[in-house]
Every structure is written in structure tokens, then in C-alpha cells.
Design a protein around this motif. Structure first.
Motif, PDB file in Angstrom:
ATOM      1  N   GLY A 229      -3.703  -5.499  28.574  1.00 17.25           N
ATOM      2  CA  GLY A 229      -2.935  -5.498  29.811  1.00 17.25           C
ATOM      3  C   GLY A 229      -1.477  -5.195  29.558  1.00 17.25           C
ATOM      4  N   PHE A 230      -0.736  -4.819  30.621  1.00 17.41           N
ATOM      5  CA  PHE A 230       0.661  -4.438  30.389  1.00 17.41           C
ATOM      6  C   PHE A 230       1.577  -5.621  30.110  1.00 17.41           C
ATOM      7  CE2 PHE A 230       1.353  -5.820  34.567  1.00 17.41           C
ATOM      8  CZ  PHE A 230       0.875  -4.962  35.557  1.00 17.41           C
ATOM      9  N   SER A 231       1.057  -6.843  30.214  1.00 19.93           N
ATOM     10  CA  SER A 231       1.859  -8.005  29.829  1.00 19.93           C
ATOM     11  C   SER A 231       1.674  -8.372  28.360  1.00 19.93           C
ATOM     12  CB  SER A 231       1.488  -9.214  30.701  1.00 19.93           C
ATOM     13  OG  SER A 231       1.823  -8.992  32.049  1.00 19.93           O
ATOM     14  N   ASN A 232       0.878  -7.617  27.642  1.00 20.19           N
ATOM     15  CA  ASN A 232       0.625  -7.895  26.230  1.00 20.19           C
ATOM     16  C   ASN A 232       1.795  -7.413  25.374  1.00 20.19           C
ATOM     17  OD1 ASN A 232      -0.407  -7.759  23.474  1.00 20.19           O
ATOM     18  ND2 ASN A 232      -2.429  -8.076  24.372  1.00 20.19           N
ATOM     19  N   ARG A 233       2.429  -8.351  24.695  1.00 21.25           N
ATOM     20  CA  ARG A 233       3.603  -8.025  23.874  1.00 21.25           C
ATOM     21  C   ARG A 233       3.249  -7.270  22.593  1.00 21.25           C
ATOM     22  NH1 ARG A 233       5.396 -14.330  23.973  1.00 21.25           N
ATOM     23  NH2 ARG A 233       6.403 -14.425  26.006  1.00 21.25           N
ATOM     24  N   ASN A 234       1.975  -7.293  22.213  1.00 19.85           N
ATOM     25  CA  ASN A 234       1.567  -6.768  20.907  1.00 19.85           C
ATOM     26  C   ASN A 234       0.862  -5.419  20.996  1.00 19.85           C
ATOM     27  OD1 ASN A 234       2.251  -9.274  19.314  1.00 19.85           O
ATOM     28  ND2 ASN A 234       0.768 -10.140  20.748  1.00 19.85           N
ATOM     29  N   TYR A 235       1.033  -4.747  22.125  1.00 25.69           N
ATOM     30  CA  TYR A 235       0.299  -3.504  22.346  1.00 25.69           C
ATOM     31  C   TYR A 235       0.534  -2.481  21.228  1.00 25.69           C
ATOM     32  CZ  TYR A 235      -0.952   1.029  24.323  1.00 25.69           C
ATOM     33  OH  TYR A 235      -1.467   2.277  24.508  1.00 25.69           O
ATOM     34  N   SER A 236       1.783  -2.274  20.846  1.00 26.27           N
ATOM     35  CA  SER A 236       2.098  -1.244  19.833  1.00 26.27           C
ATOM     36  C   SER A 236       1.430  -1.549  18.499  1.00 26.27           C
ATOM     37  CB  SER A 236       3.615  -1.133  19.646  1.00 26.27           C
ATOM     38  OG  SER A 236       4.234  -0.707  20.840  1.00 26.27           O
ATOM     39  N   ALA A 237       1.477  -2.816  18.081  1.00 28.13           N
ATOM     40  CA  ALA A 237       0.867  -3.198  16.803  1.00 28.13           C
ATOM     41  C   ALA A 237      -0.650  -3.065  16.858  1.00 28.13           C
ATOM     42  CB  ALA A 237       1.254  -4.635  16.454  1.00 28.13           C
ATOM     43  N   ILE A 238      -1.239  -3.434  17.998  1.00 27.53           N
ATOM     44  CA  ILE A 238      -2.690  -3.316  18.159  1.00 27.53           C
ATOM     45  C   ILE A 238      -3.111  -1.846  18.122  1.00 27.53           C
ATOM     46  CG2 ILE A 238      -4.575  -3.623  19.814  1.00 27.53           C
ATOM     47  CD1 ILE A 238      -3.098  -6.222  20.693  1.00 27.53           C
ATOM     48  N   LYS A 239      -2.363  -1.010  18.813  1.00 26.52           N
ATOM     49  CA  LYS A 239      -2.670   0.422  18.845  1.00 26.52           C
ATOM     50  C   LYS A 239      -2.600   1.021  17.443  1.00 26.52           C
ATOM     51  CE  LYS A 239      -1.219   4.706  21.129  1.00 26.52           C
ATOM     52  NZ  LYS A 239      -0.236   5.308  22.075  1.00 26.52           N
ATOM     53  N   LYS A 240      -1.587   0.633  16.693  1.00 27.25           N
ATOM     54  CA  LYS A 240      -1.424   1.146  15.324  1.00 27.25           C
ATOM     55  C   LYS A 240      -2.579   0.695  14.438  1.00 27.25           C
ATOM     56  CE  LYS A 240       1.900   1.165  11.499  1.00 27.25           C
ATOM     57  NZ  LYS A 240       3.218   0.666  11.031  1.00 27.25           N
ATOM     58  N   ILE A 250      -8.942   2.071  22.606  1.00 23.37           N
ATOM     59  CA  ILE A 250      -8.091   1.162  23.365  1.00 23.37           C
ATOM     60  C   ILE A 250      -8.011   1.614  24.823  1.00 23.37           C
ATOM     61  CG2 ILE A 250      -5.719   0.346  23.669  1.00 23.37           C
ATOM     62  CD1 ILE A 250      -5.375   0.210  20.738  1.00 23.37           C
ATOM     63  N   HIS A 251      -8.087   0.652  25.724  1.00 22.75           N
ATOM     64  CA  HIS A 251      -7.965   0.896  27.164  1.00 22.75           C
ATOM     65  C   HIS A 251      -6.794   0.045  27.668  1.00 22.75           C
ATOM     66  CE1 HIS A 251     -12.133   2.579  27.185  1.00 22.75           C
ATOM     67  NE2 HIS A 251     -12.279   1.709  26.199  1.00 22.75           N
ATOM     68  N   TYR A 252      -5.813   0.698  28.262  1.00 25.18           N
ATOM     69  CA  TYR A 252      -4.573   0.017  28.647  1.00 25.18           C
ATOM     70  C   TYR A 252      -4.463  -0.129  30.162  1.00 25.18           C
ATOM     71  CZ  TYR A 252       0.465  -0.913  29.001  1.00 25.18           C
ATOM     72  OH  TYR A 252       1.682  -1.472  29.293  1.00 25.18           O
ATOM     73  N   GLN A 253      -4.339  -1.387  30.614  1.00 25.51           N
ATOM     74  CA  GLN A 253      -4.150  -1.720  32.044  1.00 25.51           C
ATOM     75  C   GLN A 253      -5.103  -0.927  32.929  1.00 25.51           C
ATOM     76  OE1 GLN A 253      -2.401  -4.318  32.827  1.00 25.51           O
ATOM     77  NE2 GLN A 253      -3.114  -4.121  34.933  1.00 25.51           N
ATOM     78  N   ILE A 254      -6.381  -1.249  32.787  1.00 25.98           N
ATOM     79  CA  ILE A 254      -7.424  -0.451  33.431  1.00 25.98           C
ATOM     80  C   ILE A 254      -7.923  -1.088  34.732  1.00 25.98           C
ATOM     81  CG2 ILE A 254      -8.195   0.533  31.257  1.00 25.98           C
ATOM     82  CD1 ILE A 254     -10.505  -1.539  31.314  1.00 25.98           C
ATOM     83  N   ASP A 255      -8.649  -0.303  35.501  1.00 24.38           N
ATOM     84  CA  ASP A 255      -9.293  -0.814  36.708  1.00 24.38           C
ATOM     85  C   ASP A 255     -10.799  -0.572  36.643  1.00 24.38           C
ATOM     86  OD1 ASP A 255      -9.427   1.902  37.013  1.00 24.38           O
ATOM     87  OD2 ASP A 255      -8.383   1.979  38.943  1.00 24.38           O
ATOM     88  N   TYR A 256     -11.328  -0.473  35.416  1.00 26.33           N
ATOM     89  CA  TYR A 256     -12.765  -0.232  35.247  1.00 26.33           C
ATOM     90  C   TYR A 256     -13.374  -1.186  34.216  1.00 26.33           C
ATOM     91  CZ  TYR A 256     -10.774   2.696  31.491  1.00 26.33           C
ATOM     92  OH  TYR A 256     -10.048   3.162  30.413  1.00 26.33           O
TER      93      TYR A 256
END
Length: 363
Positions: A229-240, A250-256
Motif C-alpha cells: 500500500g502507499f502508506s508502506n514506508r519500506n516500498y523501495s527496499a522491498i522492491k529492490k 510486486i503490486h502497488y496500491q491496487i484495486d484488484y
């Protein structure tokens, strides 16, 4: 009819309160009810997200914290607990400029009877959404959509005899994307696809633990969907971390999310509303407790065979997740038993009951 919803989200609080209130708000709007949100400005507050869904938001001023804690060491999560009267008066000021308010819906762990009694003269009726059962309420209706060992008696000492209680998954606030499913997969066998989803903010970063567990089991023939979700502070590290693995997406801030759940054979996640979404689609799950309010629910669901619960986040590591993944992969009958247990507890679900009660159709 005119309804207001007082709720908050933040990187500390999480997004669950707002997301389940949005479900109810959209159902009410479909019945031509005007719905307005009242939210405090906080880091990760989802106010823009609510507005993008087409609902007006009255913003209460920020406590002045740009970080998780201010100079006095008071977190945004605890600010309202210490300043409940200020919050109540600011809410009254916001709603006093509005037409008659038929219902004020409150979904906030730091709001209790003291706050509600001050605000009550300014609205016709109050509904509280809760799942902690740790404080008294002055309300006309109390909704707790969760399942517990002692469900019917949890609020007996906390509300008046005149309060109507809506208790259990029968009253689940289920997002429309799940209700729109034309096919709900209920038969699970071999594990070919795993879903990792720890809610909108995941403050304890369980997502990274789960990804490391996937790397430990090293089964490249298993596809993995990671939802952030877009409130996740660790998105960049997780993506890497995921970038080197072709079987992890990875699926970011999805509606599905509903679609991903029906495609998955096994999930790794926390408690909260997502628990009941997984149950609805018959998705077995390995769970980790990331907030105190999840403890009683997840331990009971583990007891009755709905989930494989590993315990509190600080006591769970990637090796624990990996060993339980291997066990479920090797014993598909365990997955089938979890599917059947989930189907049983969701047998009475009806997506109309809460709205009907607010509109006067259910007593």
C-alpha cells in the motif's frame, strides 16, 4: 439522510479503519445517502484517497507532528487519547455547520464514552465500529464484524441495554470487488501461487520477512504476488529485494486484491479486515500478529483450523515462516481443511445487514 464518519488513518494507526468505513460509505451512497468523513491530518492519513472515492472530507488540524513522535515523545497514534476533549470539540465545530446529522459513525480506538457523550447532543444517533471491547461506549448501535470465543458477551459491561449489537462475520463490511467475484475458488490443492499482503502500511515490515522466507524455500516454480500500500514506508527496499527474482511480482496500491486472492493457493498476512476477505474467497493463510487487536481473533481462528498462526511479529522470523510454508506445501490436505473451516464461519454473511440497520430496515 445525512451521515458523518469520524475515523483516522496514518503510518502509525494503519489504514484498516478508513478502508472498512469506505465500504460502508459506498453502500450508503448507493442508497442515496449523503456521507461525509471527518479525519485528522496525519502522515499517511488517506484523506486524498477518500476524496478520490468521491466523498467530502472535513479535515481536523494536524497535532503538529511531522514524525512518528513529537518533541514530547507523543506519537500521532496516542495524541487523541491525551487530547480527546479537543478532538470532540473540533468535531462538534465541524458538524455544527452542517444540516441535521442522522447518524455519526465512529471507527477509532481512542474514542470512547467520554467523547461520545460530548458529541451526542449534536447528532441524532451514534454507531460505533469496534473490535477491542476495551472501553465503554455511549452509542445506539455497535458493530464488531469479527469472530471471538466469547462473541455475544464481550460488550455486555461496556454498553447500555438499549444498544443494538451487530456481531460477527455475518455483518462483515466486505469490499465491492469481493462481492463482484463471479467465481470464488474454494478448492485448494498443491501450492503454485502465494500471496503476501500485510495491509496498507505494514509498520513492522512483515512483508520483507515473508519475502526472505520465500527465498529460503527457493522454489522458483511457485509464483509470488506481493501487495504493497502507499502508506508502506519500506516500498523501495522491498522492491529492490524482489528485483532479482523472476517469480516474485510486486503490486502497488491496487484495486484488484480479490482477483489475486482467488488466484492464490496460500496467503501470508496479518489480521484485520483482510482476514475475513481471505475467508470469503476460501484462501488458507499463514498469519502473523502485527497489532494487539489481532491477537484474540487470530488465536481463535488458529484453534478452529482457519489459519496457521505463527504468533506476535517480534517473535516470528523468516525461518519460522519458511518452515510452515514447507509444511503446507507438502501436506495439501491441511489446506483443504482450512478452506472448509473458513467456509463454515462465513456461512451467514449478508452484505445488506449493516446498511439496512442504519436505514431502519432491521431491528
Amino acid at each position: 439522510m445525512n451521515i458523518f464518519i469520524r475515523t483516522d488513518a496514518s503510518t502509525d494507526i494503519g489504514t484498516g479503519h478508513v478502508m472498512r468505513c469506505l465500504v460502508l460509505a459506498e453502500d450508503l451512497r448507493n442508497k442515496n445517502v449523503k456521507v461525509t468523513f471527518i479525519c485528522r491530518e496525519l502522515p499517511g492519513d488517506l484523506i486524498e484517497h477518500i476524496e478520490n472515492k468521491g466523498f467530502p472530507v472535513i479535515s481536523l488540524p494536524s497535532p503538529g507532528n511531522s514524525k512518528p513522535a513529537n518533541e514530547d515523545g507523543i506519537s500521532n497514534e496516542n495524541w487523541l487519547k491525551l487530547n480527546w476533549k479537543t478532538d470532540a470539540l473540533q468535531t462538534i465545530d465541524a458538524i455544527s455547520k452542517q444540516p441535521t446529522i442522522d447518524w455519526l459513525i465512529i471507527d477509532h480506538y481512542e474514542i470512547d464514552k467520554k467523547w461520545e457523550r460530548i458529541v451526542r447532543p449534536h447528532v441524532k444517533k451514534i454507531m460505533v465500529i469496534d473490535d477491542l471491547a476495551n472501553r465503554s461506549h455511549d452509542c445506539d448501535v455497535l458493530l464488531d464484524q469479527n469472530l471471538y470465543r466469547n462473541l455475544e458477551k464481550r460488550y455486555e459491561e461496556l454498553i447500555s441495554e438499549s444498544t443494538t449489537t451487530l456481531l460477527g462475520p455475518k455483518y462483515l463490511l466486505l469490499r465491492q470487488e469481493f462481492r463482484d467475484l463471479k467465481y470464488v475458488q474454494i478448492e485448494k490443492g498443491s501450492v503454485k501461487r502465494i500471496l503476501i499482503s500485510f495491509g496498507g502500511s505494514d509498520p513492522t515490515n512483515e512483508t520483507m520477512k515473508a519475502i526472505k522466507a520465500i527465498k529460503i524455500i527457493n522454489q522458483r516454480d511457485i509464483s509470488v504476488d506481493v501487495v504493497i500500500g502507499f502508506s508502506n514506508r519500506n516500498y523501495s527496499a522491498i522492491k529492490k529485494s524482489c528485483k532479482k527474482y523472476s517469480n516474485i511480482k510486486i503490486h502497488y496500491q491496487i484495486d484488484y486484491l480479490a482477483k489475486l486472492m482467488t488466484e492464490a493457493d496460500l496467503a501470508i498476512g496479518a489480521g484485520g479486515s483482510t482476514t475475513w476477505e481471505r475467508c470469503y474467497v476460501g484462501l488458507p493463510a499463514i498469519t502473523i500478529e502485527t497489532a494487539e487487536n489481532q491477537s484474540e481473533i487470530l488465536s481463535y481462528l488458529s484453534e478452529i483450523g482457519v489459519v496457521c498462526h505463527l504468533g506476535v511479529s517480534e517473535k516470528v522470523n523468516e525461518e519460522d515462516i519458511a518452515s510452515n510454508l514447507i509444511k503446507l506445501i507438502n501436506y495439501p490436505n491441511m489446506l483443504r481443511d482450512m478452506v472448509n473451516a473458513a467456509a463454515f464461519i462465513m456461512r451467514d454473511f449478508n452484505d445488506c445487514l449493516v446498511v439496512e440497520r442504519l436505514l431502519g430496515g432491521e431491528k
